[in-house]
Design a protein around this motif. Structure first.
Motif, PDB file in Angstrom:
ATOM      1  N   ALA A  59       0.821  -1.211   0.000  1.00 16.04           N
ATOM      2  CA  ALA A  59       0.000   0.000   0.000  1.00 16.04           C
ATOM      3  C   ALA A  59       0.854   1.259   0.000  1.00 16.04           C
ATOM      4  CB  ALA A  59      -0.925  -0.006   1.207  1.00 16.04           C
ATOM      5  N   LYS A  60       2.114   1.164   0.532  1.00 16.51           N
ATOM      6  CA  LYS A  60       2.996   2.324   0.611  1.00 16.51           C
ATOM      7  C   LYS A  60       3.929   2.424  -0.592  1.00 16.51           C
ATOM      8  CE  LYS A  60       3.040   2.286   5.685  1.00 16.51           C
ATOM      9  NZ  LYS A  60       3.883   2.131   6.897  1.00 16.51           N
ATOM     10  N   ARG A  61       3.947   1.442  -1.499  1.00 13.38           N
ATOM     11  CA  ARG A  61       4.842   1.465  -2.656  1.00 13.38           C
ATOM     12  C   ARG A  61       4.491   2.617  -3.596  1.00 13.38           C
ATOM     13  NH1 ARG A  61       7.521  -3.212  -4.663  1.00 13.38           N
ATOM     14  NH2 ARG A  61       6.996  -2.506  -6.751  1.00 13.38           N
ATOM     15  N   PRO A  62       5.487   3.260  -4.175  1.00 16.95           N
ATOM     16  CA  PRO A  62       5.190   4.258  -5.212  1.00 16.95           C
ATOM     17  C   PRO A  62       4.490   3.579  -6.387  1.00 16.95           C
ATOM     18  CG  PRO A  62       7.476   4.412  -4.480  1.00 16.95           C
ATOM     19  CD  PRO A  62       6.924   3.154  -3.904  1.00 16.95           C
ATOM     20  N   THR A  63       3.542   4.238  -6.959  1.00 19.04           N
ATOM     21  CA  THR A  63       2.798   3.683  -8.085  1.00 19.04           C
ATOM     22  C   THR A  63       3.024   4.538  -9.327  1.00 19.04           C
ATOM     23  OG1 THR A  63       0.843   4.936  -7.441  1.00 19.04           O
ATOM     24  CG2 THR A  63       1.030   2.679  -6.607  1.00 19.04           C
ATOM     25  N   CYS A  64       2.583   4.026 -10.453  1.00 19.00           N
ATOM     26  CA  CYS A  64       2.722   4.744 -11.720  1.00 19.00           C
ATOM     27  C   CYS A  64       1.967   6.071 -11.643  1.00 19.00           C
ATOM     28  CB  CYS A  64       2.179   3.889 -12.858  1.00 19.00           C
ATOM     29  SG  CYS A  64       2.151   4.728 -14.464  1.00 19.00           S
ATOM     30  N   SER A  65       2.660   7.143 -11.964  1.00 17.42           N
ATOM     31  CA  SER A  65       2.019   8.456 -11.895  1.00 17.42           C
ATOM     32  C   SER A  65       1.025   8.671 -13.020  1.00 17.42           C
ATOM     33  CB  SER A  65       3.092   9.551 -11.940  1.00 17.42           C
ATOM     34  OG  SER A  65       3.888   9.416 -13.102  1.00 17.42           O
ATOM     35  N   LYS A  66       1.017   7.752 -13.985  1.00 16.10           N
ATOM     36  CA  LYS A  66       0.091   7.883 -15.114  1.00 16.10           C
ATOM     37  C   LYS A  66      -1.212   7.141 -14.861  1.00 16.10           C
ATOM     38  CE  LYS A  66      -0.610   9.141 -19.499  1.00 16.10           C
ATOM     39  NZ  LYS A  66      -0.611  10.548 -19.922  1.00 16.10           N
ATOM     40  N   CYS A  67      -1.084   5.873 -14.419  1.00 20.15           N
ATOM     41  CA  CYS A  67      -2.288   5.054 -14.259  1.00 20.15           C
ATOM     42  C   CYS A  67      -2.445   4.469 -12.864  1.00 20.15           C
ATOM     43  CB  CYS A  67      -2.267   3.916 -15.281  1.00 20.15           C
ATOM     44  SG  CYS A  67      -0.989   2.676 -14.941  1.00 20.15           S
ATOM     45  N   SER A  68      -1.511   4.800 -11.946  1.00 18.37           N
ATOM     46  CA  SER A  68      -1.522   4.284 -10.573  1.00 18.37           C
ATOM     47  C   SER A  68      -1.305   2.780 -10.526  1.00 18.37           C
ATOM     48  CB  SER A  68      -2.834   4.644  -9.847  1.00 18.37           C
ATOM     49  OG  SER A  68      -2.983   6.042  -9.787  1.00 18.37           O
ATOM     50  N   GLY A  69      -0.743   2.225 -11.584  1.00 18.64           N
ATOM     51  CA  GLY A  69      -0.484   0.799 -11.627  1.00 18.64           C
ATOM     52  C   GLY A  69       0.791   0.427 -10.883  1.00 18.64           C
ATOM     53  N   VAL A  70       1.063  -0.892 -10.847  1.00 21.24           N
ATOM     54  CA  VAL A  70       2.222  -1.411 -10.130  1.00 21.24           C
ATOM     55  C   VAL A  70       3.489  -1.127 -10.925  1.00 21.24           C
ATOM     56  CG1 VAL A  70       3.328  -3.491  -9.225  1.00 21.24           C
ATOM     57  CG2 VAL A  70       0.852  -3.220  -9.060  1.00 21.24           C
ATOM     58  N   VAL A  71       4.511  -0.635 -10.225  1.00 20.48           N
ATOM     59  CA  VAL A  71       5.803  -0.330 -10.820  1.00 20.48           C
ATOM     60  C   VAL A  71       6.809  -1.377 -10.361  1.00 20.48           C
ATOM     61  CG1 VAL A  71       7.616   1.404 -11.072  1.00 20.48           C
ATOM     62  CG2 VAL A  71       5.245   2.118 -10.852  1.00 20.48           C
ATOM     63  N   SER A  72       7.665  -1.831 -11.250  1.00 17.14           N
ATOM     64  CA  SER A  72       8.628  -2.874 -10.921  1.00 17.14           C
ATOM     65  C   SER A  72       9.623  -2.390  -9.874  1.00 17.14           C
ATOM     66  CB  SER A  72       9.383  -3.320 -12.179  1.00 17.14           C
ATOM     67  OG  SER A  72      10.226  -2.288 -12.643  1.00 17.14           O
ATOM     68  N   ASP A  73      10.166  -3.347  -9.120  1.00 23.16           N
ATOM     69  CA  ASP A  73      11.163  -3.008  -8.100  1.00 23.16           C
ATOM     70  C   ASP A  73      12.375  -2.322  -8.727  1.00 23.16           C
ATOM     71  OD1 ASP A  73       9.579  -4.114  -6.164  1.00 23.16           O
ATOM     72  OD2 ASP A  73      10.568  -6.067  -6.186  1.00 23.16           O
ATOM     73  N   PHE A  74      12.771  -2.801  -9.917  1.00 20.57           N
ATOM     74  CA  PHE A  74      13.930  -2.214 -10.593  1.00 20.57           C
ATOM     75  C   PHE A  74      13.671  -0.748 -10.933  1.00 20.57           C
ATOM     76  CE2 PHE A  74      16.010  -1.064 -14.614  1.00 20.57           C
ATOM     77  CZ  PHE A  74      17.340  -1.223 -14.236  1.00 20.57           C
ATOM     78  N   ALA A  75      12.473  -0.452 -11.446  1.00 24.72           N
ATOM     79  CA  ALA A  75      12.140   0.928 -11.807  1.00 24.72           C
ATOM     80  C   ALA A  75      12.093   1.821 -10.574  1.00 24.72           C
ATOM     81  CB  ALA A  75      10.804   0.968 -12.540  1.00 24.72           C
ATOM     82  N   ILE A  76      11.549   1.292  -9.478  1.00 25.96           N
ATOM     83  CA  ILE A  76      11.487   2.081  -8.246  1.00 25.96           C
ATOM     84  C   ILE A  76      12.884   2.362  -7.726  1.00 25.96           C
ATOM     85  CG2 ILE A  76      10.786   2.026  -5.817  1.00 25.96           C
ATOM     86  CD1 ILE A  76       8.302   0.494  -6.680  1.00 25.96           C
ATOM     87  N   GLU A  77      13.754   1.348  -7.738  1.00 24.52           N
ATOM     88  CA  GLU A  77      15.121   1.537  -7.257  1.00 24.52           C
ATOM     89  C   GLU A  77      15.876   2.546  -8.114  1.00 24.52           C
ATOM     90  OE1 GLU A  77      19.145  -1.119  -6.331  1.00 24.52           O
ATOM     91  OE2 GLU A  77      17.351  -2.060  -7.151  1.00 24.52           O
ATOM     92  N   LYS A  78      15.704   2.433  -9.447  1.00 19.60           N
ATOM     93  CA  LYS A  78      16.370   3.375 -10.349  1.00 19.60           C
ATOM     94  C   LYS A  78      15.851   4.789 -10.133  1.00 19.60           C
ATOM     95  CE  LYS A  78      17.289   4.081 -15.281  1.00 19.60           C
ATOM     96  NZ  LYS A  78      17.022   3.573 -16.649  1.00 19.60           N
ATOM     97  N   TRP A  79      14.547   4.924  -9.974  1.00 16.13           N
ATOM     98  CA  TRP A  79      13.947   6.247  -9.733  1.00 16.13           C
ATOM     99  C   TRP A  79      14.434   6.831  -8.412  1.00 16.13           C
ATOM    100  CZ3 TRP A  79      10.185   6.644  -5.685  1.00 16.13           C
ATOM    101  CH2 TRP A  79       9.678   7.920  -5.531  1.00 16.13           C
TER     102      TRP A  79
END
Length: 285
Positions: A59-79
């Motif tokens: 519930a606390k994970r960052p989500t896609c700012s476009k569609c609020s969908g699930v973002v991969s762990d790799f993308a979150i770490e890179k961001w």
């Protein structure tokens, strides 16, 4: 007496069970049903706790700012490491859609991009598909290495071949330029005027650093002077030394280049992959 005692005991057990039915006991009524999940019946308490923790973390994970969908762990770490704007965090489907949209816009703009690169309107739709497999392989090889020298009689498609190489380079988002050798020399000579808006060094810098340079119709400079030789020698030397692809079209045979220019220019042009275009005159077909 024993039978009477057994009957009393069974009756008492049935009453207890009846009182313990869901909703009949005050303890059942007071217990919030959402606190203890139903799956506790089959899972251990530890598994249930871990599942609750996972749900809270999700519930606390960052989500896609476009569609609020699930973002991969790799993308979150890179961001997170890059400190980028949270508004740029995207899930894989949204990133794929953005790439597709960018590609569509680039395709729509391709005629304009070709014109900006110096390709004439008649060759603005040139592509590798206009040529056979051998020519396509040569074009691809030339782009990946130091370039090609395209040989053949008039009207065999040499300029279109160079234009197709320009299009291929632009498709990848890189820079490219096609210019005829005559106008190239005139453009440089104009910089010697007192009111010139640019200088020779600026033009040479662009020609020597652009992602792909196609020089069309070598041998049509209107007189091969020492000035022409110096310019060609610098352009070819700098580009070849820096492994930047250069495409040259000419009606001259390779052996004639040494006579028309000099052995140094011939050596550099001959180091490019030779592509001979044959067949009927395309302008008359």
């Amino acid at each position: 007496m024993a039978e009477t005692a057994d009957l009393d005991l069974d009756s008492a057990n049935q009453k207890i069970l009846a009182r313990r039915q869901p909703g009949t006991d005050s303890r059942d009524r007071a217990r919030p049903l959402s606190v203890v999940p139903r799956r506790l019946e089959s899972d251990s308490l530890q598994e249930a706790i871990e599942r609750m923790k996972s749900s809270a973390q999700q519930a606390k994970r960052p989500t896609c700012s476009k569609c609020s969908g699930v973002v991969s762990d790799f993308a979150i770490e890179k961001w997170w490491k890059s400190g980028a704007n949270p508004l740029k965090l995207r899930c894989e489907p949204c990133k794929a859609a953005a790439r597709a949209e960018a590609e569509r816009k680039r395709v729509d703009r391709m005629p304009d991009l070709m014109g900006e690169a110096g390709v004439s309107l008649s060759h603005s739709m040139a592509s590798v598909g206009d040529f056979g497999e051998a020519e396509q392989a040569a074009l691809t090889h030339g782009l990946a290495h130091t370039g090609c020298v395209i040989l053949g009689l008039q009207g065999r498609g040499k300029t279109r071949f160079a234009a197709a190489a320009v299009r291929q380079k632009l498709t990848t988002g890189e820079s490219a330029k096609l210019i005829m050798s005559g106008p190239l020399m005139r453009q440089i000579r104009r910089t010697y005027a007192d009111n010139a808006g640019t200088d020779e060094e600026a033009i040479l810098e662009e020609l020597c650093t652009v992602g792909l340079l196609a020089i069309d119709d070598l041998g049509r400079e209107g007189g091969v002077t020492e000035h022409v030789k110096r310019i060609l020698h610098e352009i070819l030397s700098r580009r070849i030394d820096n492994l930047l692809p250069t495409f040259i079209t000419t009606n001259l045979a390779l052996e004639e280049i040494a006579d028309v220019y000099d052995p140094a220019i011939h050596s550099r042009v001959a180091s490019l992959l030779p592509v001979w275009l044959d067949g009927p005159d395309r302008r008359l077909a």
